[in-house]
Design an enzyme around this catalytic site. Structure first.
Site, mmCIF file in Angstrom:
data_model
loop_
_atom_site.group_PDB
_atom_site.id
_atom_site.type_symbol
_atom_site.label_atom_id
_atom_site.label_comp_id
_atom_site.label_asym_id
_atom_site.label_seq_id
_atom_site.Cartn_x
_atom_site.Cartn_y
_atom_site.Cartn_z
ATOM 1 N N ASP A 123 0.857 -1.182 0.000
ATOM 2 C CA ASP A 123 0.000 0.000 0.000
ATOM 3 C C ASP A 123 0.894 1.233 0.000
ATOM 4 O OD1 ASP A 123 -2.286 1.777 0.348
ATOM 5 O OD2 ASP A 123 -3.350 0.038 1.150
ATOM 6 N N GLY A 136 4.404 1.587 -1.814
ATOM 7 C CA GLY A 136 4.544 1.847 -3.240
ATOM 8 C C GLY A 136 3.238 2.306 -3.839
ATOM 9 N N ASP A 137 3.177 2.322 -5.160
ATOM 10 C CA ASP A 137 2.009 2.797 -5.906
ATOM 11 C C ASP A 137 1.611 1.713 -6.889
ATOM 12 O OD1 ASP A 137 0.149 4.021 -7.541
ATOM 13 O OD2 ASP A 137 1.298 5.859 -7.821
ATOM 14 N N PHE A 138 0.435 1.109 -6.675
ATOM 15 C CA PHE A 138 0.052 -0.011 -7.545
ATOM 16 C C PHE A 138 -0.311 0.425 -8.956
ATOM 17 C CE2 PHE A 138 -4.092 0.024 -4.861
ATOM 18 C CZ PHE A 138 -4.656 1.045 -5.605
ATOM 19 N N HIS A 155 -13.053 -1.245 -7.189
ATOM 20 C CA HIS A 155 -14.203 -0.374 -7.486
ATOM 21 C C HIS A 155 -13.878 1.109 -7.322
ATOM 22 C CE1 HIS A 155 -15.414 -1.055 -3.033
ATOM 23 N NE2 HIS A 155 -14.870 0.138 -3.126
#
Length: 362
Positions: free
Chosen positions: A226, A252-254, A272
């Site tokens: 996350d 991190g950044d998905f 969503h």
């Protein structure tokens, strides 16, 4: 709300409301104007729940039965006004008036306590944030333009606003942790992960889902992935659950990448939040990390077609108002998977509004 609309012409010859409350009569016998009147005012139930959650009323009552004067003193509220609010909530099963002006908790009210497993108080406090409420008041803007009301009202998108207001972000994360507990309890029993060896929870928040999985499957190791500002909380949660030695917390950044080296990837209550373009980006990053074997598990609401009632159809309006995401049908999930290099395998309903959707690489 029990009401008999005095101006509804169709209701002129109906039985008086005090004899047959509209909400108890068969639907075909309730005049449409009366039903609409009740629906217009039904938001007051939610508003009262949000208010008593913010005030800590369930905590003040606890395991006791208390007179409203005692509850008011403990919560710093106005006794007569608090009584009227509790009386209204008791009429729909939230609290119970066991004696005149004396209240106890029902199972519904108990979920608003801070000190119980599965507490929904933080979620209620998040739902009640003025920023959210103001956005829902501007839904007409969203329906006209297709753009989030939140951006229109606050001059910023939701994620930027949350990042700029850490106290709001903290409450958001605690609320999502509450949702995770509810979702986890409904999904753990319907899918067997005894063959999994390493799992990455993408957008795993405070780590409740990974922690529950590691407790259940001793052979499993895992990663909570996350934002860097979120994962420190996950370390604490996993340590408290006694599984920290088998878990990593990675920031991190998905939308850019996800950790490699696992055979199972999970997206729980996350997809969503994102529109189709970003959702495909997230899924492609997982596909790249997963390689040609393993599986993806998406835990999310799956909408039925047509008029079938489903909570997710209203959660979808939350997405419409606050974000650019959407709650999807099974066919829409399958289409996203195909674009990202996955194949939809199965969809398993749970006791909660969510389903478990399984996909594999192609």
């Amino acid at each position: 709300m029990t009401v008999h609309h005095p101006t509804a012409p169709e209701a002129a010859h109906e039985v008086p409301a005090h004899e047959v409350p509209a909400h108890e009569a068969p639907a075909h016998e309730v005049p449409a104007p009366v039903r609409m009147y009740e629906m217009l005012y039904s938001s007051l139930v939610s508003q009262l729940i949000l208010a008593v959650a913010e005030l800590g009323v369930a905590d003040a009552i606890g395991d006791e039965v208390r007179h409203v004067d005692d509850i008011a003193e403990r919560t710093g509220t106005h006794p007569a006004s608090l009584y009227r609010g509790l009386r209204a909530l008791a009429s729909v099963g939230v609290f119970t008036e066991v004696e005149p002006e004396t209240f106890g908790l029902t199972p519904l009210a108990a979920t608003l306590r801070s000190d119980v497993p599965g507490s929904m108080r933080d979620l209620a406090r998040y739902v009640g944030l003025p920023e959210r409420q103001q956005s829902f008041g501007a839904l007409a803007h969203t329906l006209r333009t297709g753009r989030p009301a939140f951006d229109h009202v606050h001059g910023s998108d939701f994620w930027t606003y949350i990042a700029a207001h850490p106290e709001r972000g903290d409450l958001f994360n605690r609320a999502m942790a509450s949702m995770s507990v509810m979702v986890n309890s409904s999904v753990l029993d319907i899918y067997d992960l005894s063959d999994a060896r390493r799992l990455v929870d993408v957008g795993g928040g405070h780590g409740q889902l990974l922690g529950a999985l590691l407790q259940r499957y001793p052979q499993l190791t895992g990663v909570v992935y996350d934002l860097p500002r979120v994962v420190p909380e996950a370390r604490t949660v996993l340590a408290d659950l006694g599984v920290a030695e088998r878990a990593e917390c990675v920031g991190g950044d998905f939308l850019l990448s996800v950790p490699e080296g696992a055979d199972t990837y999970v997206l729980s209550w996350t997809l969503h939040d994102w529109d189709d373009e970003d959702a495909v980006t997230i899924l492609r990053n997982i596909r790249r990390a997963l390689g040609d074997s393993g599986r993806l598990i998406v835990i999310d609401e799956v909408l039925p077609e047509g008029d079938t009632p489903h909570f997710g159809k209203f959660e979808d309006i939350v997405m419409l108002s606050l974000l650019t995401g959407q709650v999807r049908t099974e066919a829409q999930f399958a289409a996203l998977f195909e674009k990202a290099g996955f194949r939809h395998v199965e969809t398993l309903p749970t006791r909660s509004p969510t389903s478990l959707v399984v996909a594999v690489p192609v």
